[in-house]
Design a protein around this motif. Structure first.
Motif, PDB file in Angstrom:
ATOM      1  N   THR A 210       0.806  -1.221   0.000  1.00  0.00           N
ATOM      2  CA  THR A 210       0.000   0.000   0.000  1.00  0.00           C
ATOM      3  C   THR A 210       0.840   1.271   0.000  1.00  0.00           C
TER       4      THR A 210
ATOM      5  N   GLU B 295       4.915  -0.755   3.026  1.00  0.00           N
ATOM      6  CA  GLU B 295       3.802  -1.039   3.932  1.00  0.00           C
ATOM      7  C   GLU B 295       2.907  -2.052   3.226  1.00  0.00           C
TER       8      GLU B 295
ATOM      9  N   ALA C 198      -0.680  -4.410   3.394  1.00  0.00           N
ATOM     10  CA  ALA C 198      -1.983  -4.696   3.996  1.00  0.00           C
ATOM     11  C   ALA C 198      -2.219  -6.205   3.961  1.00  0.00           C
TER      12      ALA C 198
ATOM     13  N   CYS D 105      -8.606  -4.785   6.680  1.00  0.00           N
ATOM     14  CA  CYS D 105      -7.213  -5.213   6.640  1.00  0.00           C
ATOM     15  C   CYS D 105      -6.425  -4.515   7.744  1.00  0.00           C
ATOM     16  N   TYR D 106      -5.238  -5.041   7.985  1.00  0.00           N
ATOM     17  CA  TYR D 106      -4.277  -4.381   8.861  1.00  0.00           C
ATOM     18  C   TYR D 106      -3.017  -4.117   8.057  1.00  0.00           C
ATOM     19  N   ARG D 107      -2.265  -3.075   8.414  1.00  0.00           N
ATOM     20  CA  ARG D 107      -1.075  -2.708   7.650  1.00  0.00           C
ATOM     21  C   ARG D 107       0.176  -2.836   8.521  1.00  0.00           C
TER      22      ARG D 107
ATOM     23  N   ASN E 248       4.704  -2.649   8.373  1.00  0.00           N
ATOM     24  CA  ASN E 248       5.890  -2.200   7.645  1.00  0.00           C
ATOM     25  C   ASN E 248       6.877  -3.350   7.465  1.00  0.00           C
TER      26      ASN E 248
ATOM     27  N   ALA F  49      -7.070  -2.702   1.068  1.00  0.00           N
ATOM     28  CA  ALA F  49      -5.770  -2.188   0.642  1.00  0.00           C
ATOM     29  C   ALA F  49      -5.921  -1.004  -0.295  1.00  0.00           C
TER      30      ALA F  49
ATOM     31  N   TRP G  10      -6.730   2.352   1.285  1.00  0.00           N
ATOM     32  CA  TRP G  10      -5.563   3.069   1.801  1.00  0.00           C
ATOM     33  C   TRP G  10      -4.692   3.604   0.676  1.00  0.00           C
TER      34      TRP G  10
END
Length: 216
Positions: free
Chosen positions: A41, A49, A51, A63-65, A67, A90, A93
């Motif tokens: 993303t 980053e 997702a 979703c969660y993001r 690094n 995704a 974002w």
């Protein structure tokens, strides 16, 4: 002196693979991570980053993001389907970050034009202070005159706090250097260019600043 790996012919194949990987891992690409498949993303240099799906299907978040470094992920052979909740999350974002970056770029561009060329605007100037209530006050400057092609202009810009977009286009018009277009924003935050209309550079006092009154 220690030589870089590209100086050794035996290692060139590895370097090419690494360079290719760096080029292919870009925003929107599906990658494999230690949390499963994900979608890139954001990227800056070798940092990205990604997702990924929530651990539980009943999660509210799409979703969660997280690094990652580029070297810690691999490109997925199978892309995430466009009807998957991860795909939708995704790209939500991706689009929002693109809008923010676009607005930031345009604001800085117009502010740079203002700082560099505002003193060169020909014609008359008149300043006024506008009471903004609990937000304090704002300083506005009205410019009236004609550019080098004899085209009239009459517009007002906010000097404090400065609101940059689309100041640069109005300044360029007043200097006779306009391309005939002006920067605008749609209802979703996207910035675009459209044909300049007369009321873009001949509106007098800024309507949002206060009542339409004559500047003495």
């Amino acid at each position: 002196m220690r030589k870089l790996s590209e100086h050794y012919s035996e290692l060139k194949a590895f370097n090419k693979k690494s360079i290719r990987k760096k080029r292919e891992i870009r925003v929107g690409v599906s990658v494999l991570t230690d949390r499963g498949i994900g979608i890139v993303t954001w990227r800056k240099g070798d940092e990205i980053e990604v997702a990924v799906k929530p651990d539980r299907e009943d999660e509210v978040m799409l979703c969660y993001r997280y690094n990652y470094a580029i070297c810690d992920v691999e490109i997925s052979i199978n892309a995430v389907p466009d009807n998957d909740r991860l795909f939708n999350g995704a790209w939500y974002w991706i689009i929002n970050q693109a809008i923010v970056r676009n607005q930031d770029y345009e604001a800085k561009k117009h502010r740079a034009i203002f700082d560099d060329l505002e003193p060169n605007i020909p014609g008359k100037r008149a300043d006024r202070e506008v009471d903004m209530g609990i937000w304090g006050s704002a300083t506005y400057r009205r410019y009236t005159g004609v550019n080098k092609y004899g085209q009239p202009f009459d517009f007002e810009l906010c000097l404090r706090p400065a609101l940059a977009i689309p100041y640069g286009d109005r300044i360029m018009y007043s200097l006779g250097s306009s391309d005939g277009y002006i920067t605008d924003m749609n209802g979703h935050g996207w910035i675009y260019r459209r044909k300049m209309r007369d009321n873009d550079i001949n509106y007098g006092l800024a309507k949002c600043a206060g009542p339409q009154e004559e500047v003495v």
